[in-house]
Scaffold this motif. Structure first.
Motif, PDB file in Angstrom:
ATOM      1  N   VAL A 225       0.968  -1.228   0.074  1.00 52.18           N
ATOM      2  CA  VAL A 225      -0.034  -0.014   0.107  1.00 52.18           C
ATOM      3  C   VAL A 225       0.885   1.240   0.029  1.00 52.18           C
ATOM      4  N   ALA A 227       1.455   5.796  -0.528  1.00 50.07           N
ATOM      5  CA  ALA A 227       1.112   6.788  -0.203  1.00 50.07           C
ATOM      6  C   ALA A 227       1.270   7.632  -1.349  1.00 50.07           C
ATOM      7  N   THR A 287      -4.037   6.816  -0.713  1.00 52.33           N
ATOM      8  CA  THR A 287      -3.352   5.590  -0.861  1.00 52.33           C
ATOM      9  C   THR A 287      -3.859   4.577  -1.817  1.00 52.33           C
ATOM     10  N   ASP A 402      -3.332   4.010   7.235  1.00 54.19           N
ATOM     11  CA  ASP A 402      -2.778   5.489   7.227  1.00 54.19           C
ATOM     12  C   ASP A 402      -1.353   5.390   7.027  1.00 54.19           C
ATOM     13  N   ILE A 403      -0.738   6.119   6.249  1.00 54.98           N
ATOM     14  CA  ILE A 403       0.696   6.080   6.007  1.00 54.98           C
ATOM     15  C   ILE A 403       1.089   7.408   6.260  1.00 54.98           C
TER      16      ILE A 403
END
Length: 403
Positions: A225, A227, A287, A402-403
């Motif tokens: 995944v 960002a 993302t 969340d990154i």
């Protein structure tokens, strides 16, 4: 992949829109806005968000002489230089762009010839390169056609066709005329050679935009995944399931290039502000989940839709009835069925039901696993045991990563 993007010429940015070349006519002018324009490079014509033709060739490149209206041939031109080119199309105009690239592996489809011509008298001009008087033996030889030579080498474009009265659009069987090949020839044409012409499709793919990778989280088992951010002033519309390429920039601003390190990767999931979505239209930061581990910071992902769907994969071997497993739909299954999935404790089942009640559904199994707190190896175990059924989704949903 062997493709390397080596340059970009944008039309409408040059000081002069065109110049007149003796014996050839007007050539359109553009500015090299990335990398370098190298004579003989392959090119794609980009018009808006569409690639309308591929396998063009930068057959002639000229520049205006300083303090003069005359032109001179050049082998290459660098960043922000104005150039005037012949590629086998007469309709290049403001807003168009030529994407220049090299690719030693992939070539055009040359399985359906539409004409053949014999070279009668070859010649060479320092400004416009190779040309030859030809006699069309069969079919049609058109302006802009792809052609191959019996002497081998890369496919070429017909950069010009001329008869006694001037430029022509085509030569039919039995006719004699002059064909301009410019500086594309790997081997000079000689009397007795045959040029075989082929048609070229006029729509290749739809481009849906690009985004730059800023951070990567490895989910294991060949998936990440990332960002990403859409560059300022650009637009992009990534959608779950669309195909993307991964471009890896190399070089400097004055010789910027990008190597295509992967292509045909489907977008597995998307999230905006930590919320899973089906599309990112209008969003600059989001993302994206991809089925590859070869993704780095500053890579560029490019979304595209081919002009025709890819070939269907070969059929899977038959599966014995005893090996069939009923997939659990994480968007519809009751608590007891969810509890039978690997890694789903009672607390995780409760979390899944609550998220499903509040936010509707999960776009895919991977997003489901991330949302309820499964580890990457636990998400892998869900594959083959669970599915995410289609439901009507608003532009909000399950919390992803969340990154």
């Amino acid at each position: 992949m062997t493709e390397t993007r080596v340059g970009l010429i944008e039309f409408g940015k040059a000081i002069h829109d065109s110049v007149t070349v003796p014996g050839l006519g007007e050539l359109p002018g553009g500015q090299v806005s990335a990398g370098r324009a190298v004579r003989g490079a392959r090119a794609r014509l980009r018009r808006g968000d569409r690639i309308v033709e591929d396998n063009l060739r930068l057959g002639i490149v000229v520049r205006k002489k300083y303090f003069s209206s005359d032109v001179e041939p050049v082998t290459d031109a660098g960043f922000l230089k104005d150039v005037f080119v012949a590629v086998g199309r007469r309709d290049l105009g403001n807003g168009d762009a030529l994407e220049l690239y090299t690719d030693d592996a992939a070539g055009p489809d040359m399985s359906r010839p539409e004409g053949a011509a014999s070279v009668v008298a070859p010649a060479f001009e320092p400004l416009t390169g190779f040309h030859a008087q030809v006699h069309v033996r069969e079919g049609i030889l058109r302006f802009g056609a792809l052609c191959s030579s019996t002497r081998g080498g890369q496919p070429m474009r017909v950069l010009g066709l001329f008869g006694p009265a001037g430029p022509l659009e085509e030569l039919s069987s039995g006719q004699v005329g002059t064909v301009l090949l410019g500086f594309q020839c790997d081997a000079p044409p000689m009397a007795g050679d045959t040029l075989t012409a082929f048609p070229s499709p006029e729509f290749v793919e739809q481009r849906d935009g690009t985004a730059v990778v800023h951070g990567v989280s490895d989910l294991g088992q060949g998936a990440v995944v990332a960002a990403v951010e859409v560059p300022e002033g650009r637009s992009a519309a990534f959608t779950v399931g669309v195909s993307v390429r991964v471009l890896r920039p190399i070089g400097t601003t004055f010789n910027e290039r990008s190597t295509v390190v992967a292509a045909g990767l489907p977008v597995l999931s998307l999230a905006r502000d930590g919320i899973a979505v089906r599309t990112t239209a209008g969003s600059r930061v989001f993302t994206v989940g991809l089925g590859t581990r070869d993704l780095r910071q500053n890579d560029v992902i490019e979304a595209y839709v081919p002009s025709s769907p890819p070939l269907s994969p070969p059929p899977l071997p038959p599966v014995a009835a005893a090996d069939l497993v009923d997939l659990v739909d994480v968007n519809a299954a009751p608590a007891d069925e969810l509890g039978r999935l690997p890694g789903l404790s009672p607390s995780r089942v409760a979390t899944a039901l609550e998220l499903r009640r509040r936010q509707g559904s999960f776009p895919d199994v991977e997003a489901f696993g991330v949302a309820i707190g499964l580890q990457p190896h636990e998400i892998v175990r869900l594959r083959g045991r669970a599915t995410a059924g289609r439901v009507a989704l608003p532009e909000t949903g399950v919390r992803q990563l969340d990154i």
